[in-house]
Design a protein around this motif. Sequence first.
Motif, PDB file in Angstrom:
ATOM      1  N   GLN A   1      44.827  39.805  41.073  1.00  0.00           N
ATOM      2  CA  GLN A   1      44.651  41.137  40.527  1.00  0.00           C
ATOM      3  C   GLN A   1      45.781  42.033  40.999  1.00  0.00           C
ATOM      4  O   GLN A   1      46.443  41.763  42.014  1.00  0.00           O
ATOM      5  N   ALA A   2      46.008  43.088  40.259  1.00  0.00           N
ATOM      6  CA  ALA A   2      47.045  44.056  40.630  1.00  0.00           C
ATOM      7  C   ALA A   2      46.812  44.543  42.059  1.00  0.00           C
ATOM      8  O   ALA A   2      45.670  44.797  42.461  1.00  0.00           O
TER       9      ALA A   2
ATOM     10  N   LYS B   1      52.120  43.746  40.306  1.00  0.00           N
ATOM     11  CA  LYS B   1      51.781  44.560  39.150  1.00  0.00           C
ATOM     12  C   LYS B   1      51.626  43.648  37.934  1.00  0.00           C
ATOM     13  O   LYS B   1      52.216  42.563  37.886  1.00  0.00           O
ATOM     14  N   PRO B   2      50.897  44.071  36.926  1.00  0.00           N
ATOM     15  CA  PRO B   2      50.773  43.251  35.716  1.00  0.00           C
ATOM     16  C   PRO B   2      52.137  42.901  35.110  1.00  0.00           C
ATOM     17  O   PRO B   2      52.306  41.803  34.567  1.00  0.00           O
TER      18      PRO B   2
ATOM     19  N   THR C   1      53.939  39.579  35.821  1.00  0.00           N
ATOM     20  CA  THR C   1      53.490  38.328  35.197  1.00  0.00           C
ATOM     21  C   THR C   1      54.663  37.625  34.525  1.00  0.00           C
ATOM     22  O   THR C   1      55.354  38.202  33.690  1.00  0.00           O
TER      23      THR C   1
ATOM     24  N   THR D   1      50.442  35.169  37.294  1.00  0.00           N
ATOM     25  CA  THR D   1      49.724  36.052  36.376  1.00  0.00           C
ATOM     26  C   THR D   1      49.023  37.142  37.173  1.00  0.00           C
ATOM     27  O   THR D   1      48.257  36.846  38.096  1.00  0.00           O
TER      28      THR D   1
ATOM     29  N   SER E   1      46.615  40.442  36.813  1.00  0.00           N
ATOM     30  CA  SER E   1      45.713  41.144  35.906  1.00  0.00           C
ATOM     31  C   SER E   1      45.454  42.563  36.420  1.00  0.00           C
ATOM     32  O   SER E   1      45.468  42.827  37.626  1.00  0.00           O
ATOM     33  N   SER E   2      45.210  43.450  35.486  1.00  0.00           N
ATOM     34  CA  SER E   2      44.998  44.861  35.847  1.00  0.00           C
ATOM     35  C   SER E   2      43.544  45.121  36.182  1.00  0.00           C
ATOM     36  O   SER E   2      42.662  44.309  35.940  1.00  0.00           O
TER      37      SER E   2
END
Length: 116
Positions: A13-14, A86-87, A90, A113, A115-116
Amino acid sequence: QVQLVESGGGSVQAGGSLRLSCVASPTIGSINVMGWYRQAPGKQRELVAALASAGRPNYADFVKGRFTISRDSAKNTAYLQMNSLKPEDTAVYFCQAWSAKLIEYWGQGTQVTVSS
């Protein structure tokens, strides 16, 4: 024969962190520079960070203060510590090396990857 092997990619996750590793085959011999590039879908491959054997690290502006490149010459390994992801980080991350014989090597890439 695969000369550079990356590992450590994944999904986070971010704000999270990942550490990528790149192990160089002993057959490459002495390595002058090891670096990390990334390629997001539909975009060109871009430099993330690079580190020469006797030099200071070089970072892309978009990772300064968040990513750290390091090398363990005894293990023929380079690392990329990625914090505050950060997204937009990715991408597929590739390890690159320039040998003392001025031969360029690339790894097969590892997916990151965020994700936000």
